[in-house]
Motif scaffolding. Structure first.
Motif, PDB file in Angstrom:
ATOM      1  N   ARG A 199       0.836  -1.201   0.000  1.00  0.00           N
ATOM      2  CA  ARG A 199       0.000   0.000   0.000  1.00  0.00           C
ATOM      3  C   ARG A 199       0.874   1.256   0.000  1.00  0.00           C
ATOM      4  O   ARG A 199       1.861   1.320   0.735  1.00  0.00           O
ATOM      5  CB  ARG A 199      -0.925   0.001   1.215  1.00  0.00           C
ATOM      6  N   THR A 200       0.485   2.227  -0.794  1.00  0.00           N
ATOM      7  CA  THR A 200       1.215   3.488  -0.863  1.00  0.00           C
ATOM      8  C   THR A 200       0.224   4.646  -0.854  1.00  0.00           C
ATOM      9  O   THR A 200      -0.835   4.575  -1.492  1.00  0.00           O
ATOM     10  CB  THR A 200       2.069   3.565  -2.145  1.00  0.00           C
ATOM     11  N   ALA A 201       0.580   5.705  -0.125  1.00  0.00           N
ATOM     12  CA  ALA A 201      -0.244   6.913  -0.099  1.00  0.00           C
ATOM     13  C   ALA A 201       0.664   8.118  -0.292  1.00  0.00           C
ATOM     14  O   ALA A 201       1.772   8.162   0.256  1.00  0.00           O
ATOM     15  CB  ALA A 201      -0.988   7.035   1.229  1.00  0.00           C
ATOM     16  N   ASN A 202       0.190   9.070  -1.102  1.00  0.00           N
ATOM     17  CA  ASN A 202       0.936  10.321  -1.168  1.00  0.00           C
ATOM     18  C   ASN A 202      -0.038  11.479  -1.340  1.00  0.00           C
ATOM     19  O   ASN A 202      -1.196  11.294  -1.722  1.00  0.00           O
ATOM     20  CB  ASN A 202       2.022  10.300  -2.245  1.00  0.00           C
ATOM     21  N   VAL A 203       0.455  12.649  -1.013  1.00  0.00           N
ATOM     22  CA  VAL A 203      -0.348  13.857  -1.118  1.00  0.00           C
ATOM     23  C   VAL A 203       0.576  14.958  -1.612  1.00  0.00           C
ATOM     24  O   VAL A 203       1.740  15.024  -1.213  1.00  0.00           O
ATOM     25  CB  VAL A 203      -1.013  14.215   0.234  1.00  0.00           C
ATOM     26  N   TYR A 204       0.078  15.785  -2.520  1.00  0.00           N
ATOM     27  CA  TYR A 204       0.926  16.838  -3.060  1.00  0.00           C
ATOM     28  C   TYR A 204       0.104  18.083  -3.351  1.00  0.00           C
ATOM     29  O   TYR A 204      -1.117  18.034  -3.534  1.00  0.00           O
ATOM     30  CB  TYR A 204       1.646  16.372  -4.329  1.00  0.00           C
TER      31      TYR A 204
END
Length: 391
Positions: A199-204
């Motif tokens: 699982r991977t999460a990112n926010v930009y």
């Protein structure tokens, strides 16, 4: 002039509309949404696609709207930074590549075509007869010489003309979700990333954006869900990310109120032919490479240019297939390879990736290692020699 209908007003559709109109065709675009779709995620324009937008006279306007991303920081489950990379490294940026928000690019394409192309919103195609008669959900039937399906990976046009999606879709074993969330981290042209096993999460947050975009990706067997049940999809996302640390719980709270929620499998579309009778497909409808490839927008732009050019110069749909097939094959090959680096399958793989990220900026052989990462993307992006169809 040839009378052509394009189904879908996303990037593949608006770009195809531009080139068809420039070659002298009468063009109508029908779009299910009530207006041009805004939002979306950041996309790269590189290689041959850069040449296409330059020939459209859009390159300066695209550069003016670039995301201007600066850095990406990876965090552990407790919120501690473990690696920071500059934009060229974490974005896989190559040379003159430009990164822009998908909605901004489509707005530029729409503005370029709106005065010369008929746009019909809030409607969709329901049938295509052999004589070119097209029926719609709302409008009266009309006859066209050609129908271009530019309506995405779940193309309604493809279903009508070629058959069910299951015949052409290849699931890569992952799901992706993207939406706008509050910029609670105060990001400024920055990306924040947390990876857990599977699982991977990112926010930009990009330049000129007061909010932020959250992106989640995870490995999964095929899920059964209703494509129009957004609430159900948000629940599937919450389950998939349950137990992940860092800022993920807070991001999921922000997802609840998102109006631009996107949820889909990471899949590709593979077809033996992109045309039949009076129907041709362009972009994701015919050859989706998946978001993991990073080349979906470039495929749409180049595909639009080649399709319109071959129709104008006598090559027809056979010429379109012949010119574009190697480019599509090269770019689709990126998807399965890239996604394994986006979602780690084991603790060992995750540990190794983070260690390499920490070391990469300081390694004496950094340029060689960057070439190993970006080289396949650069070669795929340039895997076509564009003809000049305007001569």
């Amino acid at each position: 002039m040839t009378n052509i209908l394009i189904s879908g007003a996303s990037i593949a559709g608006t770009a195809t509309a531009y080139w068809l109109r420039r070659h002298g065709h009468t063009v109508t675009v029908v779009e299910r949404a009530p207006s041009i779709r805004e939002g979306g995620y950041k996309v790269d324009i590189r290689g041959a696609a850069l040449e296409v937008v330059e020939r459209m006279g859009l390159l300066d306007a695209i550069r003016a709207r670039s995301t201007d991303m600066r850095v990406a920081t990876h965090y552990d489950a407790k919120g501690r930074p473990v690696a920071t990379l500059d934009a060229d490294l974490f974005g896989g940026r190559l040379g003159d590549d430009v990164e822009i928000m998908r909605g901004d690019l489509n707005e530029l394409l729409y503005d370029l075509t709106r005065d010369d192309v008929e746009y019909v919103f809030d409607d969709s195609v329901t049938g295509i007869a052999e004589d070119g008669t097209v029926t719609f959900e709302r409008a009266a039937p009309r006859t066209f010489d050609l129908v271009v399906g530019a309506d995405g990976a779940h193309s309604n046009t493809r279903r009508i003309a070629f058959g069910e999606e299951s015949r052409f879709a290849r699931d890569l074993g992952y799901y992706i979700s993207i939406c706008t969330v509050p910029n609670t981290l105060g990001l400024d042209r920055e990306e924040a990333v947390h990876a857990a096993v599977g699982r991977t999460a990112n926010v930009y947050s990009t330049r000129q954006d007061t909010g932020a975009k959250a992106l989640f990706m995870w490995s999964s067997a095929p899920l059964a869900y209703d494509h129009r049940d957004v609430a159900g999809q948000k629940e599937l996302l919450a389950r998939a990310m349950d137990g992940v640390g860092w800022q993920v719980p807070a991001l999921l709270e922000g997802v609840r109120d998102a109006k631009d929620f996107y949820f889909d499998s990471v899949s590709q579309i593979h077809m033996d032919r992109w045309s039949t009778g009076r129907v041709a497909l362009v972009g994701d409808a015919g050859y989706c490479a998946s978001p993991a490839s990073g080349q979906g927008t470039s495929l749409a732009l180049v595909g639009a240019y080649v399709l319109a050019g071959e129709l104008a110069t006598g090559g027809g749909t056979d010429g379109y297939e012949r010119e574009l097939r190697p480019f599509v094959a090269a770019n689709q090959a990126l998807g399965p390879a890239n996604v394994k680096g986006m979602v780690m399958g084991s603790r060992a793989a995750l540990w190794f990736q983070l260690r390499m990220m920490r070391l990469l900026p300081h390694l004496p052989g950094r340029d060689r290692m960057v070439e190993r990462i970006t080289g396949p993307i650069a070669r795929a992006a340039d895997a076509i020699s564009l003809k000049n169809y305007m001569e």
